[in-house]
Design an enzyme around this catalytic site. Structure first.
Site, PDB file in Angstrom:
ATOM      1  N   SER A  69       0.823  -1.212   0.000  1.00  0.00           N
ATOM      2  CA  SER A  69       0.000   0.000   0.000  1.00  0.00           C
ATOM      3  C   SER A  69       0.855   1.260   0.000  1.00  0.00           C
ATOM      4  O   SER A  69       2.010   1.251   0.428  1.00  0.00           O
ATOM      5  CB  SER A  69      -0.914   0.024   1.233  1.00  0.00           C
ATOM      6  OG  SER A  69      -1.743  -1.109   1.256  1.00  0.00           O
ATOM      7  N   GLN A  70       0.240   2.353  -0.451  1.00  0.00           N
ATOM      8  CA  GLN A  70       0.891   3.676  -0.419  1.00  0.00           C
ATOM      9  C   GLN A  70       1.188   4.055   1.043  1.00  0.00           C
ATOM     10  O   GLN A  70       0.334   3.857   1.916  1.00  0.00           O
ATOM     11  CB  GLN A  70      -0.070   4.695  -1.037  1.00  0.00           C
ATOM     12  CG  GLN A  70       0.463   6.102  -1.070  1.00  0.00           C
ATOM     13  CD  GLN A  70      -0.539   7.084  -1.646  1.00  0.00           C
ATOM     14  OE1 GLN A  70      -1.573   6.698  -2.180  1.00  0.00           O
ATOM     15  NE2 GLN A  70      -0.233   8.367  -1.520  1.00  0.00           N
TER      16      GLN A  70
END
Ligand code: SAM
Length: 220
Positions: A69-70
């Site tokens: 994920s970011q």
């Protein structure tokens, strides 16, 4: 694991400091979250092809068609969890193990379940080798981990079509579930708090984009 895999240079530390500042400027204010982000070497969780991008505030591909994920999203979900030292936390969607390691770094006891065999096997080997003592499980996160429930906090790191009752039921009173819930082609970040009387309070926190939470057809 080779020693090389777990090197952490001044350059890496500098890039991490910059990334943490970026995440702060985007609105993350929980200092415990920011400290953990500055401490955990995100490049350890990357496949070699994308290593040079490890300190960009972006999601990147990992094995099995999934993503790490970011960083902003990791920080946002972690902030919503209001993590305290000693919290017992369930993560659904181990993936690379990065989010679980942030929680461990914050002093939580972390249980993490993954539906893709290849990712589970990799994380099970890599996490202890890197010093992150997370309990990893292969299974379907829709069901939670009833044998280890209840949890202080639960975090789901894939987009869910609905909020599974099993996860709500595995929260302690006062516990918090953070889950991105589908709404057309994006997800609404949602938190659910279990009150002392057993009732639930749900709040929404804006739009995000996640890979989907996998159902019965996932790969074993
Ligand atoms: N938390 C991960 C990290 O830090 O790298 C990122 C996770 S990725 C965005 C979502 C993960 O959820 C994928 O690894 C995917 O295989 C996993 N997943 C999808 N459906 C699942 C399910 N039903 N149970 C457990 N894990 C699932």
């Amino acid at each position: 694991m080779s020693g090389n895999k777990f090197t952490d240079t001044f350059r890496h530390k500098g890039l991490r400091k910059k990334l943490t500042e970026t995440v702060r400027q985007k609105g993350i204010s929980d200092e415990n979250v920011l400290r953990a982000m500055e401490a955990v070497p995100r490049h350890w969780f990357f496949d070699s092809g994308f290593l040079e991008f490890a300190y960009e505030d972006k999601a990147f591909p990992i094995a099995a068609g999934q993503t790490i994920s970011q960083p902003f999203t990791v920080a946002f979900q972690t902030q919503l969890l209001q993590v305290k030292k000693g919290d017992k936390i369930l993560e659904v969607g181990t993936g690379s193990g990065y989010q679980a390691s942030i929680l461990y770094q914050m002093g939580a006891k972390v249980f993490s379940v993954e539906r893709q065999r290849a990712l589970y096997s990799k994380a099970k080997e890599m996490l202890p080798a890197a010093g992150y003592l997370i309990k990893t499980f292969f299974g379907d996160g829709y069901k939670g981990l009833p044998a280890f429930a209840p949890f202080d906090k639960i975090i789901v790191t894939a987009g869910a079509p609905y909020i599974p009752d099993a996860l709500k039921e595995q929260l302690k009173p006062g516990g918090i579930l953070v889950i991105p819930v589908d709404d057309d082609d994006y997800q609404i970040m949602t938190s659910v708090k279990r009150n002392a009387d057993g009732s639930f309070e749900t709040m929404q926190h804006g739009r995000f984009r996640f890979v989907p939470l996998l159902g019965d057809k996932a790969h074993d």
